[in-house]
Design a protein around this motif. Sequence first.
Motif, PDB file in Angstrom:
ATOM      1  N   ARG A 152       0.841  -1.206   0.000  1.00 45.17           N
ATOM      2  CA  ARG A 152       0.000   0.000   0.000  1.00 45.17           C
ATOM      3  C   ARG A 152       0.869   1.246   0.000  1.00 45.17           C
ATOM      4  N   GLY A 202      -0.471   5.005   0.309  1.00 39.83           N
ATOM      5  CA  GLY A 202      -1.566   5.959   0.398  1.00 39.83           C
ATOM      6  C   GLY A 202      -2.860   5.364  -0.104  1.00 39.83           C
ATOM      7  N   ASP A 203      -3.422   5.970  -1.151  1.00 44.74           N
ATOM      8  CA  ASP A 203      -4.685   5.495  -1.711  1.00 44.74           C
ATOM      9  C   ASP A 203      -4.486   4.520  -2.859  1.00 44.74           C
ATOM     10  N   THR A 204      -3.266   4.028  -3.042  1.00 48.22           N
ATOM     11  CA  THR A 204      -2.976   3.091  -4.127  1.00 48.22           C
ATOM     12  C   THR A 204      -2.168   1.917  -3.590  1.00 48.22           C
ATOM     13  N   ALA A 260      -6.878   1.769  -5.062  1.00 47.85           N
ATOM     14  CA  ALA A 260      -7.281   1.026  -3.861  1.00 47.85           C
ATOM     15  C   ALA A 260      -8.478   0.134  -4.123  1.00 47.85           C
TER      16      ALA A 260
END
Length: 397
Positions: free
Chosen positions: A152, A154-156, A229
Amino acid sequence: MDTAVTANTAFELAPGHARLRDAARSAAAEFGSRATEVRRHLIDHSRMHPELWALFCANGWAGLGLEPDRAGGDGGLLGMAIVLEAFAEQGIVLWMPVLSTAIARAIETVGPQAAAETWTPRVASGATHVGMAATEPHAGHNIFAVETEIRRDGDTFIVNGLKRITSGLDVADRVLVFGRADRRDLGAGYTTVLLDPRAPGVTTTEIPMRFREGVRQFQLEFDCVTVPADALVGSEGRGLATMWPFTHAERALTAAVCTGTAQYSLGRAIAHAGNRTISGTTPIGAEQAISHPLAALHARLTAARMVVYRTAARIDSGIDGDTAASDSNIAKLLAADVAFDAADHAVQVLGATAWDDRDGMIDIYLDARLSRSGPVSNEFTLNHIAHHVLGLPAHAG
């Protein structure tokens, strides 16, 4: 519903599944004489044979094994097994539906709901095929030893690593990638994501395996591939929970393809042995060197088919994961062995005819041989049975 069974019905398909088998066999027979054409079309054009696939989808067969029909009725995993077996009985191996169905079932099982709502309908309609990237050159089928990282950021998620062998990437819209959540922390578990095999940072290299199972095979390299994500399948760090329902379905459906392949090989051999004469007027099928192996193979196939059907039906009924793993490994082992032995004896009976590339028997023979090595090797199935069914000790470390 009356659940009582009699001695005559206890080991028969339910009426709905019997009708499904008859319909699938009738449809498959329409393409039996075009089996080589069906196989070559996917290889040459990177898509399923349009006439066959249109018929397959029009009957709703692409959605067999997926919600909502998993609750019962004439479908379920058993329904898909019956249909795939029927086509294999005509010499037509449909490998992409095996992968897509197994992956879609896994997504249904572990979520998230958004992923299930996005991908399951696409698979069920036949509009989407999905591939699997789990094995690696150094680890083989030992997924616990994978080195690909899905970390992971952050948002990805960032994916780095190497996968080999992955089937049908030229056909698949997405590939389910299994990797470590963090290579620096072995306790972080594993993660699975649906990744576009054409995304930036992905290098796809075809492995020349002569189109086993009628599909192209590939190596995948990931170099800092970024996926959103919402590509996550299941929960971060719990990727094994994704793999188990996938493998149970994949092995059960692989076993069904194998029993169909065994039936095809037996049918070819029996027809030839009943008509071919070498000297005099008596066909070679009168010779016990020919007939006894065929009789023994028929007996083994009959038993293996019952195990395959039972396995699929029990998975549909919601048996626990440990039982599903044992059942599916046993089914795959028995079916793969009888598929190869039937194909091997058919080649012997057919003689020079079998070696003519235009005939298609050599592809059946090599596909059957591959089934003993993949999608899981017979040695791994035997390890599972020995350790988890028989309770025998395993090597430490």
